[in-house]
Design a protein around this motif. Structure first.
Motif, short mmCIF file in Angstrom:
data_model
loop_
_atom_site.label_atom_id
_atom_site.label_comp_id
_atom_site.label_asym_id
_atom_site.label_seq_id
_atom_site.Cartn_x
_atom_site.Cartn_y
_atom_site.Cartn_z
N PRO A 1 0.57 -1.23 0.02
CA PRO A 1 -0.15 -0.10 -0.04
C PRO A 1 0.88 1.16 0.19
CG PRO A 1 -0.27 -0.93 2.07
CD PRO A 1 1.15 -2.08 1.48
N ILE A 2 0.24 2.50 -0.78
CA ILE A 2 0.87 3.49 -0.28
C ILE A 2 0.61 4.80 0.53
CG2 ILE A 2 1.39 5.88 -1.72
CD1 ILE A 2 1.36 4.56 -4.18
N VAL A 3 1.63 5.12 1.59
CA VAL A 3 1.27 5.29 2.73
C VAL A 3 1.57 7.15 2.38
CG1 VAL A 3 0.71 6.22 5.29
CG2 VAL A 3 0.99 4.09 4.32
N LEU A 4 0.38 7.77 2.13
CA LEU A 4 -0.13 9.90 2.64
C LEU A 4 0.25 10.21 3.73
CD1 LEU A 4 -2.18 9.82 -1.09
CD2 LEU A 4 0.19 9.58 -0.70
N LYS A 5 0.77 10.72 4.15
CA LYS A 5 1.49 11.69 5.15
C LYS A 5 1.36 13.22 4.83
CE LYS A 5 2.94 8.22 8.08
NZ LYS A 5 4.18 7.72 9.09
N VAL A 6 0.14 14.09 5.54
CA VAL A 6 0.93 15.12 5.45
C VAL A 6 1.25 16.25 6.36
CG1 VAL A 6 -0.70 17.63 4.99
CG2 VAL A 6 -1.64 16.10 3.75
N ILE A 7 2.55 16.66 6.36
CA ILE A 7 3.55 16.98 7.68
C ILE A 7 3.46 18.57 7.70
CG2 ILE A 7 5.45 17.11 8.88
CD1 ILE A 7 6.29 14.82 7.52
N ASP A 8 2.85 19.60 8.86
CA ASP A 8 3.09 20.96 9.17
C ASP A 8 4.40 21.34 9.36
OD1 ASP A 8 2.25 23.50 8.77
OD2 ASP A 8 0.70 23.36 11.09
N HIS A 9 5.07 22.19 8.81
CA HIS A 9 6.33 22.88 9.23
C HIS A 9 6.11 24.04 10.15
CE1 HIS A 9 9.33 19.82 6.30
NE2 HIS A 9 7.71 20.14 5.71
N ARG A 10 6.73 23.73 11.60
CA ARG A 10 6.47 24.65 12.32
C ARG A 10 7.91 25.78 13.39
NH1 ARG A 10 0.80 22.53 15.68
NH2 ARG A 10 -0.33 22.72 13.43
N PRO A 11 7.25 25.86 13.97
CA PRO A 11 8.75 26.67 14.60
C PRO A 11 9.56 25.58 15.34
CG PRO A 11 6.99 28.44 14.43
CD PRO A 11 6.31 27.25 14.10
N PHE A 12 10.74 26.13 15.60
CA PHE A 12 11.27 25.51 16.06
C PHE A 12 11.87 23.66 15.88
CE2 PHE A 12 9.39 28.34 19.22
CZ PHE A 12 10.69 28.70 19.84
N GLY A 13 11.47 23.60 14.78
CA GLY A 13 11.65 22.12 14.26
C GLY A 13 11.10 21.47 14.16
N ARG A 14 9.95 21.14 14.51
CA ARG A 14 8.56 20.38 14.94
C ARG A 14 8.15 20.15 13.47
NH1 ARG A 14 4.21 22.19 17.90
NH2 ARG A 14 4.77 23.60 17.64
N LYS A 15 7.44 18.85 13.02
CA LYS A 15 7.23 18.49 11.69
C LYS A 15 5.64 17.46 12.27
CE LYS A 15 11.64 19.51 9.10
NZ LYS A 15 12.24 19.00 8.15
N PRO A 16 5.02 17.65 12.95
CA PRO A 16 4.21 16.68 13.06
C PRO A 16 2.75 16.32 11.87
CG PRO A 16 3.07 19.37 13.74
CD PRO A 16 4.82 19.27 13.60
N VAL A 17 2.44 14.54 12.30
CA VAL A 17 1.59 14.26 10.98
C VAL A 17 0.02 15.11 11.18
CG1 VAL A 17 1.08 12.69 10.05
CG2 VAL A 17 2.82 12.58 10.11
N VAL A 18 -0.43 15.94 11.09
CA VAL A 18 -1.72 16.56 10.36
C VAL A 18 -2.59 16.06 9.94
CG1 VAL A 18 -0.38 19.02 11.58
CG2 VAL A 18 -1.16 18.03 8.76
N GLY A 19 -2.55 14.55 9.09
CA GLY A 19 -3.11 14.09 8.73
C GLY A 19 -2.71 12.82 7.26
N GLN A 20 -3.30 11.50 6.82
CA GLN A 20 -2.78 10.32 6.66
C GLN A 20 -3.76 9.79 5.42
OE1 GLN A 20 -0.97 8.27 8.75
NE2 GLN A 20 -1.89 7.66 10.21
N CYS A 21 -3.70 8.78 4.98
CA CYS A 21 -4.44 8.54 4.20
C CYS A 21 -3.80 7.23 3.56
CB CYS A 21 -5.37 9.00 2.98
SG CYS A 21 -6.15 8.32 1.69
N THR A 22 -4.29 6.12 2.96
CA THR A 22 -4.03 4.52 3.16
C THR A 22 -4.75 3.98 2.02
OG1 THR A 22 -3.02 3.98 5.28
CG2 THR A 22 -3.30 2.14 3.21
N ILE A 23 -3.44 4.49 0.68
CA ILE A 23 -4.24 4.26 -0.35
C ILE A 23 -3.70 1.87 -0.48
CG2 ILE A 23 -4.66 4.45 -2.98
CD1 ILE A 23 -3.21 6.97 -2.70
N THR A 24 -4.91 1.14 -1.06
CA THR A 24 -4.35 -0.62 -0.65
C THR A 24 -4.09 -0.93 -2.29
OG1 THR A 24 -6.83 -0.50 -0.46
CG2 THR A 24 -5.57 -0.02 1.72
N SER A 25 -5.23 0.08 -2.76
CA SER A 25 -5.46 -1.06 -3.89
C SER A 25 -4.80 0.64 -5.33
CB SER A 25 -6.81 -1.37 -4.24
OG SER A 25 -6.97 -1.84 -6.48
#
Length: 589
Positions: A56-80
């Motif tokens: 599967p393909i995993v899509l992740k949206v990462i937000d680049h925030r101050p002080f080097g923080r990069k939290p995953v704010v949303g994700q989706c998995t494509i199985t087919s």
């Protein structure tokens, strides 16, 4: 995107993971100004050829925030990925809006800009004959399209265009594939929460496309051509949106009388249009006949919301239902859904061409995006060669009447060829209205359509005038000649059986004005031969009796000969209508 940890998502990037490999897109510097990725194509050489073993393909949206923080704010998995497999050596029309932009593949929200600066169109705004204005209008075209021969008048006989009336949303028409041919929309979820549990909440959307094709195991074989080679600019696009609202069907009643007082409310982005002053009282099948023009920036203002509300004088207006249209899909789809293709190319009249590009320009762009040679015209535009096939104007217009509004033969023939390519025709779609209180139940249907034009291409053609037809004034004359078998229940002084009879009639009135008091002005004429007469005036039921003007009453007063005298006033509330009785008594010599 929804906020994450009380902070808005402002600088996201996209990470694509598959089978241990990871690629990341460029960072969007300011999502509010432009939610498109500056670099749109990513490439991974990992997937096995067999679909069974494809990870599967995993899509992740990462937000680049101050002080080097990069939290995953949303994700989706494509199985087919079966639907994304293609032959890289076959050139297909990937053009997003074939006439004005190209396909774009990877983004949170997408936009297309113009590719070629074409000459501005010159529209002939010649005036129609006065006689034609009286007999032919847009509603003649609509009624001719739905098969109502009585209301369309001489429209069909003149050889004018008809349109396609869909009984569903344009996105649900099978041949248009949901208008997501340029890219797919994937719902982004939060993933796991702080407790480690899965959070199914949808926090945003990702729009993108994938092309999966095999690579040769021999390193000496040249790789196939890359996909998504022609991409438009990723900047915002200012567009003019025309919303045509024709009529509503079977609206959910909101008043106690089983009806509602509907009006239209439209919003796109931060812009809102409220048509509350033009509400239609006591109607669950209203004919709106309204056209609204709004300006928006795509892809930021991609959601167009058309709502129907119930007008209330004293309480808050209640929403009947709402429908949402993705303008971005309409604008970029290769099915030409931004503006439907009419049947003929007209430079004047009620079917005047309204697109910003001529049919020949649209056809040339379509040929280029399909990898075909440029269309060639011969015989002064009456014959054309496209995709190895020859077309003639007589082939399409041999049995039709040629009227004075038609344009040059070359443009007419190019339009006929375009209509053979499976593009969206000129249409009216029927959209279902839904309410947030009952999201799975229909609250009625709305017949309408939408046109989207980028302002960078210049002014489009004039809009259609879909104003409803005005009611015609009639003079009603009722003659009562004689009566038979009348019961004689009175006795005269001479002992002769007799009865004082009268005739009663009424007209059901539907009022479209909203004054504090309604003054009834009946135009009636009576030739009285009996001693008494009674006149009834009916009006629709209202929740408040103050809408009916009640005159001051008093004792009967004697008047002159052949004059009438008001004897009594009554106001009766019935289940269906309010009846305002005026009793008139005539005196004779």
């Amino acid at each position: 995107m929804k906020t994450y940890q009380l902070a808005a998502v402002s600088s996201p990037s996209l990470v694509v993971e598959c089978g241990g490999q990871r690629v990341e897109s460029a960072v969007i510097k300011n999502m509010k100004k432009s939610p498109n990725f500056p670099g749109s194509v990513l490439f991974i050489k990992l997937l096995p050829k067999d679909e069974m073993y494809t990870p599967p393909i995993v899509l992740k949206v990462i937000d680049h925030r101050p002080f080097g923080r990069k939290p995953v704010v949303g994700q989706c998995t494509i199985t087919s990925l079966e639907q994304f497999r293609c032959d890289p050596y076959v050139i297909v029309s990937e053009g997003a809006r074939a006439s004005k932009s190209k396909f774009i593949t990877l983004k949170l929200h997408i936009i297309a800009d113009k590719e070629i600066n074409f000459d501005q169109l010159c529209f002939n705004s010649g005036s129609d004959d006065d006689g034609e204005k009286e007999t032919v209008d847009w509603w003649s075209k609509f009624y001719a399209s739905v098969g109502d021969q009585q209301k369309c008048g001489p429209y069909i006989r003149k050889g004018y265009d008809t349109l396609k009336v869909y009984d569903c949303e344009l996105e649900t028409v099978p041949e248009f594939k949901g208008l997501t041919d340029f890219c797919n929309t994937f719902k982004l979820q939060r993933g796991k929460n702080e407790n480690g549990d899965e959070d199914p909440t949808v926090v945003g959307e990702f729009k993108g496309a994938f092309k999966v094709y095999p690579l040769s195991d021999d390193p000496g074989v040249a790789p196939p051509p890359r996909q998504f080679r022609e991409l438009p600019e990723s900047g915002p696009q200012e567009c003019l949106v025309r919303i045509y609202v024709v009529r509503a069907i079977d609206l959910q009643p909101k008043d106690n009388n089983g009806r509602c007082d509907p009006y239209i409310k439209i919003s796109v982005g931060r812009n809102t249009l409220d048509d509350r002053d033009n509400y239609l009282p006591n109607n669950i099948n209203p004919v709106f006949g309204r056209m609204f023009e709004m300006t928006c920036f795509l892809p930021q203002d991609k959601d167009l919301r058309i709502g129907v509300y119930d007008y209330d004088l004293l309480t808050r207006d209640e929403k009947v239902g709402e429908t949402v249209i993705d303008l971005e899909n309409r604008f970029l789809s290769r099915y030409n859904s931004y503006c439907g293709l009419p049947q003929t190319y007209c430079v004047s009249g009620i079917n005047q061409w309204r697109d910003q590009l001529k049919p020949s320009q649209i056809l040339e762009n379509l040929a280029r995006l399909k990898g075909l040679s440029k269309p060639k015209t011969e015989d002064n535009g009456t014959s054309l060669t496209f995709n190895g096939k020859e077309y003639t104007l007589a082939q399409f217009e041999g049995n039709t009447e040629v009227h004075q509004h038609l344009g040059p033969p070359r443009e007419r023939l190019c339009l006929h060829v375009l209509r053979t390519q499976g593009l969206v025709p000129e249409h009216v779609e029927t959209r279902t209205l839904y309410s947030s209180f009952q999201p799975n139940l229909s609250q009625g249907r709305l017949q309408m359509w939408v046109d989207v034009f980028p302002k960078s291409m210049g002014q489009p053609g004039p809009p259609f005038d879909i104003t409803p037809r005005k009611p015609k004034r009639h003079f009603l004359r009722v003659v009562i000649w004689n009566t038979t078998d009348v019961t004689l229940d009175e006795t005269s002084i001479t002992g002769e059986n007799m009865s004082d009879i009268y005739v009663k009639g009424y007209i059901y009135l539907l009022f479209f004005k909203k004054e504090a008091t309604l003054q009834f002005k009946p135009y009636c004429e009576f030739n009285l031969i009996q001693k008494r007469s009674m006149l009834y005036i009916y009006a629709p039921k209202s929740s408040n009796s103050r809408y009916f003007k009640i005159f001051k009453t008093g004792l009967p007063v004697q008047v002159k000969t052949n004059q009438l005298e008001v004897m009594e006033y009554q106001l009766h509330h019935q289940s269906i209508m309010v009846c305002f009785h005026i009793y008139l008594k005539f005196y004779s010599n």
